[in-house]
Design a protein around this motif. Structure first.
Motif, PDB file in Angstrom:
ATOM      1  N   GLY A   1      -8.596  27.540  70.623  1.00 57.19           N
ATOM      2  CA  GLY A   1      -8.430  28.329  71.840  1.00 57.19           C
ATOM      3  C   GLY A   1      -9.433  27.948  72.916  1.00 57.19           C
ATOM      4  N   ASP A   2     -10.673  27.659  72.501  1.00 60.76           N
ATOM      5  CA  ASP A   2     -11.700  27.242  73.465  1.00 60.76           C
ATOM      6  C   ASP A   2     -11.295  25.940  74.156  1.00 60.76           C
TER       7      ASP A   2
ATOM      8  N   ARG B   1       1.393  21.000  70.773  1.00 65.48           N
ATOM      9  CA  ARG B   1       0.055  20.754  71.317  1.00 65.48           C
ATOM     10  C   ARG B   1      -0.945  21.753  70.750  1.00 65.48           C
ATOM     11  N   ILE B   2      -0.539  23.014  70.669  1.00 64.74           N
ATOM     12  CA  ILE B   2      -1.423  24.048  70.123  1.00 64.74           C
ATOM     13  C   ILE B   2      -1.642  23.815  68.630  1.00 64.74           C
ATOM     14  N   PHE B   3      -0.561  23.492  67.908  1.00 59.33           N
ATOM     15  CA  PHE B   3      -0.702  23.191  66.485  1.00 59.33           C
ATOM     16  C   PHE B   3      -1.685  22.045  66.263  1.00 59.33           C
ATOM     17  N   HIS B   4      -1.556  20.991  67.042  1.00 61.67           N
ATOM     18  CA  HIS B   4      -2.432  19.825  66.865  1.00 61.67           C
ATOM     19  C   HIS B   4      -3.895  20.201  67.094  1.00 61.67           C
TER      20      HIS B   4
ATOM     21  N   SER C   1      -9.697  25.687  63.278  1.00 64.75           N
ATOM     22  CA  SER C   1     -10.028  27.070  63.632  1.00 64.75           C
ATOM     23  C   SER C   1      -9.198  27.495  64.830  1.00 64.75           C
ATOM     24  N   LEU C   2      -8.676  28.718  64.781  1.00 60.89           N
ATOM     25  CA  LEU C   2      -7.943  29.264  65.913  1.00 60.89           C
ATOM     26  C   LEU C   2      -8.864  29.451  67.117  1.00 60.89           C
TER      27      LEU C   2
ATOM     28  N   HIS D   1      -8.222  26.698  76.340  1.00 61.67           N
ATOM     29  CA  HIS D   1      -8.424  27.798  77.288  1.00 61.67           C
ATOM     30  C   HIS D   1      -7.392  28.900  77.061  1.00 61.67           C
ATOM     31  N   LEU D   2      -7.183  29.233  75.786  1.00 64.55           N
ATOM     32  CA  LEU D   2      -6.289  30.314  75.395  1.00 64.55           C
ATOM     33  C   LEU D   2      -7.050  31.280  74.493  1.00 64.55           C
ATOM     34  N   SER D   3      -6.575  32.513  74.435  1.00 60.83           N
ATOM     35  CA  SER D   3      -7.201  33.473  73.534  1.00 60.83           C
ATOM     36  C   SER D   3      -6.807  33.161  72.095  1.00 60.83           C
ATOM     37  N   GLN D   4      -7.621  33.656  71.159  1.00 61.44           N
ATOM     38  CA  GLN D   4      -7.314  33.434  69.748  1.00 61.44           C
ATOM     39  C   GLN D   4      -5.964  34.042  69.382  1.00 61.44           C
TER      40      GLN D   4
END
Length: 313
Positions: free
Chosen positions: A37-38, A22-25, A32-33, A41-44
């Motif tokens: 992240g935005d 999910r994060i990779f997608h 952009s990391l 809702h995660l930090s870079q």
């Protein structure tokens, strides 16, 4: 045995790790990391750690790092194609799960041509919303044929029979392309009595090289053999209609518009295209969707009313 163990390791450690995918997608989609992240809702730094972990478990590099952002490697492109397909399948499953047997709500993406969607479908939608106010309809009006099995849209109304497999399809009606003008234009410029008379008028039509139904392009080709010097081309039928209503000339338009624009006069009634079949289609996997069902029934009812009015005219 080593190969089997490695395969299981990759499967359990990466492919089945839905959070990492999910994060990779999100990173691949946003490039952009920070932007990913935005959205998540995660930090870079947290996003970066998950991407590094996924790359390590797969043993490949998924992104080229550049100052202006991230670019997928060849391996990253392959994984992104897979996660994109997974997301669309999940969207389809979510749609089916959220469909209640008695209530209709949520998003429904309908694709059709600019002309049919703006001239015929959109003006009839108030009736649909009166019955189902919580339905969120998204009209995707374009000439390009969207891929329903890949979930680019939920339901389509197309000007030809769909060729894709695993689609439920229903033939709605047949239309023809004909010639129309306003009474004011004809009063000022005269009524053509034959195709040869079109040379004294401005013809408004789609460019024969633009995306359109083949029957419409065939009619335009035939008309252009009559030495028509004044010509206005538009890349969709809605633009042709607006030009005709503005009194600019005689337009090549679908016959279904005459019911909603009764002041338009058909010019040279014997001149028309071959039949254009209109189909409604949706993926087989959405057969049980309540939203699809009510939209299909609504369109069919409107088509029946259109046919009755056309016969009575």
């Amino acid at each position: 045995m080593r190969c089997i163990a490695r395969s299981q390791s990759v499967s359990n450690g990466a492919i089945m790790d839905w959070d990492k995918l999910r994060i990779f997608h999100a990173v691949a989609d946003k490039g952009s990391l920070t932007h990913a992240g935005d959205v998540l809702h995660l930090s870079q730094s947290a996003v970066s750690r998950q991407i590094r972990s996924l790359e390590e478990s797969l043993g490949v590099t998924l992104f080229h790092r550049h100052a202006r952002g991230l670019i997928l490697t060849e391996q990253g492109e392959l994984l992104f194609d897979a996660t994109q397909a997974m997301n669309k399948r999940l969207d389809a499953a979510t749609a089916r799960i959220r469909d209640s047997e008695e209530e209709v709500f949520g998003d429904l993406r309908v694709t059709t041509t600019i002309g049919f969607g703006s001239i015929w479908l959109a003006p009839r939608l108030p009736k649909l919303y009166q019955s189902y106010p919580d339905l969120r309809l998204h009209l995707l009006l374009e000439e390009r044929v969207l891929d329903l099995p890949m979930r680019e849209a939920d339901v389509a109304i197309r000007m030809k029979e769909p060729s894709q497999a695993d689609l439920v399809r229903k033939r709605l009606m047949d239309i023809r392309m004909q010639l129309f003008a306003t009474p004011a234009y004809l009063e000022e410029n005269g009524h053509p009595q034959s195709l040869h008379d079109l040379g004294a008028h401005r013809l408004i039509c789609q460019n024969i090289d633009s995306t359109q139904v083949s029957a419409g392009a065939g009619l335009v080709r035939e008309l252009l053999t009559y030495d028509i010097e004044r010509l206005l081309t538009v890349n969709n039928y809605f633009g042709v209609l607006q030009s005709v209503l503005s009194g600019l000339g005689i337009g090549v338009l679908p016959d279904y518009l005459q019911q909603d624009f009764p002041d338009l006069v058909q010019v040279l009634p014997g001149t028309e295209s071959n039949i254009v079949p209109v189909f409604l289609a949706f993926p087989e996997e959405l057969r049980g969707s309540k939203r699809i069902e009510v939209f299909r029934d609504f369109v069919v009812e409107e088509v029946v009313a259109y046919r009755k009015a056309k016969r009575a005219a």
